[in-house]
Design a protein around this motif. Structure first.
Motif, PDB file in Angstrom:
ATOM      1  N   GLN A  22      35.227  34.517  40.188  1.00  0.00           N
ATOM      2  CA  GLN A  22      34.887  35.875  39.792  1.00  0.00           C
ATOM      3  C   GLN A  22      34.662  36.761  41.017  1.00  0.00           C
ATOM      4  O   GLN A  22      35.093  37.907  41.045  1.00  0.00           O
ATOM      5  CB  GLN A  22      33.630  35.878  38.913  1.00  0.00           C
ATOM      6  CG  GLN A  22      33.885  35.309  37.533  1.00  0.00           C
ATOM      7  CD  GLN A  22      32.607  35.160  36.733  1.00  0.00           C
ATOM      8  OE1 GLN A  22      31.604  34.647  37.228  1.00  0.00           O
ATOM      9  NE2 GLN A  22      32.651  35.601  35.491  1.00  0.00           N
ATOM     10  N   GLY A  23      33.990  36.229  42.019  1.00  0.00           N
ATOM     11  CA  GLY A  23      33.657  37.025  43.187  1.00  0.00           C
ATOM     12  C   GLY A  23      34.787  37.189  44.182  1.00  0.00           C
ATOM     13  O   GLY A  23      34.845  38.194  44.890  1.00  0.00           O
ATOM     14  N   LYS A  24      35.691  36.237  44.251  1.00  0.00           N
ATOM     15  CA  LYS A  24      36.769  36.284  45.254  1.00  0.00           C
ATOM     16  C   LYS A  24      38.088  36.771  44.645  1.00  0.00           C
ATOM     17  O   LYS A  24      38.716  37.668  45.188  1.00  0.00           O
ATOM     18  CB  LYS A  24      36.984  34.903  45.897  1.00  0.00           C
ATOM     19  CG  LYS A  24      35.734  34.244  46.442  1.00  0.00           C
ATOM     20  CD  LYS A  24      35.177  34.967  47.637  1.00  0.00           C
ATOM     21  CE  LYS A  24      33.952  34.207  48.162  1.00  0.00           C
ATOM     22  NZ  LYS A  24      33.396  34.818  49.333  1.00  0.00           N
ATOM     23  N   CYS A  25      38.509  36.182  43.547  1.00  0.00           N
ATOM     24  CA  CYS A  25      39.800  36.538  42.954  1.00  0.00           C
ATOM     25  C   CYS A  25      39.747  37.892  42.247  1.00  0.00           C
ATOM     26  O   CYS A  25      40.691  38.677  42.311  1.00  0.00           O
ATOM     27  CB  CYS A  25      40.260  35.473  41.965  1.00  0.00           C
ATOM     28  SG  CYS A  25      40.440  33.831  42.685  1.00  0.00           S
ATOM     29  N   LEU A  26      38.631  38.127  41.555  1.00  0.00           N
ATOM     30  CA  LEU A  26      38.545  39.332  40.734  1.00  0.00           C
ATOM     31  C   LEU A  26      38.180  40.568  41.552  1.00  0.00           C
ATOM     32  O   LEU A  26      37.998  41.647  40.992  1.00  0.00           O
ATOM     33  CB  LEU A  26      37.572  39.121  39.578  1.00  0.00           C
ATOM     34  CG  LEU A  26      37.899  37.931  38.659  1.00  0.00           C
ATOM     35  CD1 LEU A  26      36.982  37.920  37.445  1.00  0.00           C
ATOM     36  CD2 LEU A  26      39.338  37.889  38.241  1.00  0.00           C
ATOM     37  N   LEU A  27      38.110  40.423  42.882  1.00  0.00           N
ATOM     38  CA  LEU A  27      37.963  41.595  43.740  1.00  0.00           C
ATOM     39  C   LEU A  27      39.199  42.481  43.601  1.00  0.00           C
ATOM     40  O   LEU A  27      39.104  43.700  43.619  1.00  0.00           O
ATOM     41  CB  LEU A  27      37.831  41.186  45.212  1.00  0.00           C
ATOM     42  CG  LEU A  27      36.484  40.676  45.676  1.00  0.00           C
ATOM     43  CD1 LEU A  27      36.592  40.119  47.091  1.00  0.00           C
ATOM     44  CD2 LEU A  27      35.456  41.788  45.633  1.00  0.00           C
ATOM     45  N   CYS A  28      40.362  41.846  43.491  1.00  0.00           N
ATOM     46  CA  CYS A  28      41.631  42.581  43.451  1.00  0.00           C
ATOM     47  C   CYS A  28      42.407  42.396  42.147  1.00  0.00           C
ATOM     48  O   CYS A  28      43.226  43.234  41.802  1.00  0.00           O
ATOM     49  CB  CYS A  28      42.525  42.137  44.604  1.00  0.00           C
ATOM     50  SG  CYS A  28      41.817  42.435  46.220  1.00  0.00           S
ATOM     51  N   HIS A  29      42.186  41.273  41.467  1.00  0.00           N
ATOM     52  CA  HIS A  29      42.969  40.955  40.271  1.00  0.00           C
ATOM     53  C   HIS A  29      42.092  41.013  39.031  1.00  0.00           C
ATOM     54  O   HIS A  29      40.893  40.786  39.091  1.00  0.00           O
ATOM     55  CB  HIS A  29      43.562  39.537  40.365  1.00  0.00           C
ATOM     56  CG  HIS A  29      44.422  39.326  41.573  1.00  0.00           C
ATOM     57  ND1 HIS A  29      45.625  39.960  41.745  1.00  0.00           N
ATOM     58  CD2 HIS A  29      44.251  38.549  42.664  1.00  0.00           C
ATOM     59  CE1 HIS A  29      46.162  39.574  42.886  1.00  0.00           C
ATOM     60  NE2 HIS A  29      45.349  38.718  43.472  1.00  0.00           N
ATOM     61  N   THR A  30      42.732  41.270  37.888  1.00  0.00           N
ATOM     62  CA  THR A  30      42.021  41.164  36.621  1.00  0.00           C
ATOM     63  C   THR A  30      41.945  39.692  36.241  1.00  0.00           C
ATOM     64  O   THR A  30      42.756  38.880  36.699  1.00  0.00           O
ATOM     65  CB  THR A  30      42.759  41.924  35.501  1.00  0.00           C
ATOM     66  OG1 THR A  30      44.034  41.297  35.280  1.00  0.00           O
ATOM     67  CG2 THR A  30      42.945  43.393  35.838  1.00  0.00           C
ATOM     68  N   SER A  31      41.001  39.362  35.386  1.00  0.00           N
ATOM     69  CA  SER A  31      40.924  37.967  34.930  1.00  0.00           C
ATOM     70  C   SER A  31      42.177  37.598  34.147  1.00  0.00           C
ATOM     71  O   SER A  31      42.630  36.464  34.196  1.00  0.00           O
ATOM     72  CB  SER A  31      39.659  37.721  34.112  1.00  0.00           C
ATOM     73  OG  SER A  31      39.677  38.502  32.939  1.00  0.00           O
ATOM     74  N   GLU A  32      42.767  38.573  33.440  1.00  0.00           N
ATOM     75  CA  GLU A  32      43.994  38.302  32.694  1.00  0.00           C
ATOM     76  C   GLU A  32      45.118  37.897  33.644  1.00  0.00           C
ATOM     77  O   GLU A  32      45.905  37.009  33.340  1.00  0.00           O
ATOM     78  CB  GLU A  32      44.439  39.523  31.868  1.00  0.00           C
ATOM     79  CG  GLU A  32      43.548  39.832  30.700  1.00  0.00           C
ATOM     80  CD  GLU A  32      42.336  40.672  31.085  1.00  0.00           C
ATOM     81  OE1 GLU A  32      42.274  41.209  32.229  1.00  0.00           O
ATOM     82  OE2 GLU A  32      41.432  40.790  30.255  1.00  0.00           O
ATOM     83  N   TYR A  33      45.203  38.544  34.790  1.00  0.00           N
ATOM     84  CA  TYR A  33      46.246  38.205  35.747  1.00  0.00           C
ATOM     85  C   TYR A  33      46.069  36.774  36.243  1.00  0.00           C
ATOM     86  O   TYR A  33      47.028  36.023  36.339  1.00  0.00           O
ATOM     87  CB  TYR A  33      46.245  39.183  36.924  1.00  0.00           C
ATOM     88  CG  TYR A  33      47.330  38.862  37.922  1.00  0.00           C
ATOM     89  CD1 TYR A  33      48.650  39.204  37.662  1.00  0.00           C
ATOM     90  CD2 TYR A  33      47.037  38.194  39.098  1.00  0.00           C
ATOM     91  CE1 TYR A  33      49.659  38.889  38.560  1.00  0.00           C
ATOM     92  CE2 TYR A  33      48.041  37.871  40.003  1.00  0.00           C
ATOM     93  CZ  TYR A  33      49.344  38.225  39.729  1.00  0.00           C
ATOM     94  OH  TYR A  33      50.334  37.896  40.613  1.00  0.00           O
TER      95      TYR A  33
END
Length: 121
Positions: A47-58
């Motif tokens: 949540q903290g690293k990936c979702l900085l730039c991407h949506t959870s759906e992506y």
């Protein structure tokens, strides 16, 4: 029974079996297919690293092998994701455990039509 009738019966049975299988997904698999991030110690990292730039759906629409997740996380680190080696390893393990090539495809998300966009009769 003639051959066309036997074939039809077998086809109907196969379709019914496939429909039953798709509705019989266990709760965890169903949640993954719907794009939910399962509870896990690695979840806050994703949540903290990936979702900085991407949506959870992506993120959750991906169906990758562990090696592919490894390359993806490393690529994101090169693009500037602030993740240590240990955090990257933890995220790869979490992603590879959950979004594998054998997971059913994600369910499409349909956005509602804007008001007035449906033509009147």
């Amino acid at each position: 029974m003639n051959r066309p009738l036997i074939a039809a019966v077998l086809l109907v049975g196969a379709v019914a079996w496939a429909a039953n299988e798709s509705t019989a997904l266990d709760e965890k698999t169903k949640a993954l297919v719907e794009g939910q991030l399962p509870e896990d110690p690695a979840r806050p990292l994703v949540q903290g690293k990936c979702l900085l730039c991407h949506t959870s759906e992506y993120v959750t629409q991906q169906r990758l092998t562990e090696g592919q997740w490894q390359r993806t996380v490393e690529k994101m680190r090169k693009f500037g994701t602030p993740a240590s080696d240990e955090e990257a390893k933890t995220m790869v393990a979490y992603l590879a455990r959950n979004w594998t090539p054998d997971l059913p495809p994600p369910r499409p998300v349909r956005a509602p039509l804007p008001p007035g966009s449906v033509p009147s009769k």
